[in-house]
Design a protein around this motif. Structure first.
Motif, PDB file in Angstrom:
ATOM      1  N   GLU B  60       0.843  -1.208   0.000  1.00 22.38           N
ATOM      2  CA  GLU B  60       0.000   0.000   0.000  1.00 22.38           C
ATOM      3  C   GLU B  60       0.877   1.257   0.000  1.00 22.38           C
ATOM      4  O   GLU B  60       0.554   2.243  -0.675  1.00 22.38           O
ATOM      5  CB  GLU B  60      -0.946   0.000   1.211  1.00 22.38           C
ATOM      6  CG  GLU B  60      -2.015   1.082   1.107  1.00 22.38           C
ATOM      7  CD  GLU B  60      -3.299   0.757   1.866  1.00 22.38           C
ATOM      8  OE1 GLU B  60      -3.233  -0.012   2.849  1.00 22.38           O
ATOM      9  OE2 GLU B  60      -4.359   1.285   1.464  1.00 22.38           O
ATOM     10  N   SER B  67      -6.501   0.039   0.123  1.00 22.62           N
ATOM     11  CA  SER B  67      -7.492  -0.613   0.963  1.00 22.62           C
ATOM     12  C   SER B  67      -8.582   0.379   1.343  1.00 22.62           C
ATOM     13  O   SER B  67      -8.362   1.602   1.376  1.00 22.62           O
ATOM     14  CB  SER B  67      -6.841  -1.194   2.212  1.00 22.62           C
ATOM     15  OG  SER B  67      -6.498  -0.168   3.116  1.00 22.62           O
ATOM     16  N   TYR B  76      -9.014  -4.963  -0.140  1.00 21.21           N
ATOM     17  CA  TYR B  76      -7.842  -4.522  -0.912  1.00 21.21           C
ATOM     18  C   TYR B  76      -8.111  -4.656  -2.396  1.00 21.21           C
ATOM     19  O   TYR B  76      -8.704  -5.640  -2.851  1.00 21.21           O
ATOM     20  CB  TYR B  76      -6.599  -5.358  -0.537  1.00 21.21           C
ATOM     21  CG  TYR B  76      -5.999  -4.914   0.768  1.00 21.21           C
ATOM     22  CD1 TYR B  76      -6.495  -5.376   1.978  1.00 21.21           C
ATOM     23  CD2 TYR B  76      -4.952  -3.995   0.793  1.00 21.21           C
ATOM     24  CE1 TYR B  76      -5.969  -4.943   3.182  1.00 21.21           C
ATOM     25  CE2 TYR B  76      -4.412  -3.559   2.001  1.00 21.21           C
ATOM     26  CZ  TYR B  76      -4.924  -4.038   3.180  1.00 21.21           C
ATOM     27  OH  TYR B  76      -4.408  -3.601   4.370  1.00 21.21           O
TER      28      TYR B  76
END
Lengths: 92, 92
Positions: B60, B67, B76
């Motif tokens: 991320e 997410s 996700y």
């Protein structure tokens, strides 16, 4: 459960690890134009020779380059074959 | 002298570093089929949840996944855009 093919995965680990470093990527880019003597290759990088030699070793250990000594001149050439599984992975 | 474009190079460093780990590659592969709830994603991997969460954080942080929490469910999704410079680099 996600199953890994261990050898294939280890190969990808090593190739992607080799590509993490910008100096190693630049060496590979430089070698796309053809084989280069190590002294000429090193001149293009603002780096102490032992550090530079370590980068070349990492690339040679994972098969991305191959070196050959003729007399006093060591020459490096690109070996693009090990990049193929990484390209295939990226293309999925 | 080889000149680096610092931001582009740093982006490539981070993306290739994210791809070094087989679990992170497997997460990205799994997400090519569409967004997945974290609990379902974690079930596919034989790994302690804190370690698995760290891998998701790495992905991320470099923008390869995003997410979103809806109620108690965190989902996700794959963000393929950051892979493009890496693909271009590999294709050279």
């Amino acid at each position: 459960m996600v199953r890994h093919m261990p050898n294939q995965q280890k190969h990808l680990d090593r190739v992607f690890r080799a590509l993490v470093d910008p100096t190693r990527r630049a060496v590979l880019s430089r070698l796309t134009a053809g084989p280069v003597a190590v002294s000429e290759l090193a001149r293009a990088f603002d780096m102490a020779l032992p550090s530079f030699a370590q980068h070349l070793d990492v690339l040679e250990q994972c098969g991305l380059v191959r070196s050959r000594k003729a007399g006093r001149v060591r020459t490096y050439r690109l070996m693009p074959h090990p990049l193929r599984p990484a390209k295939r992975w990226m293309a999925q």
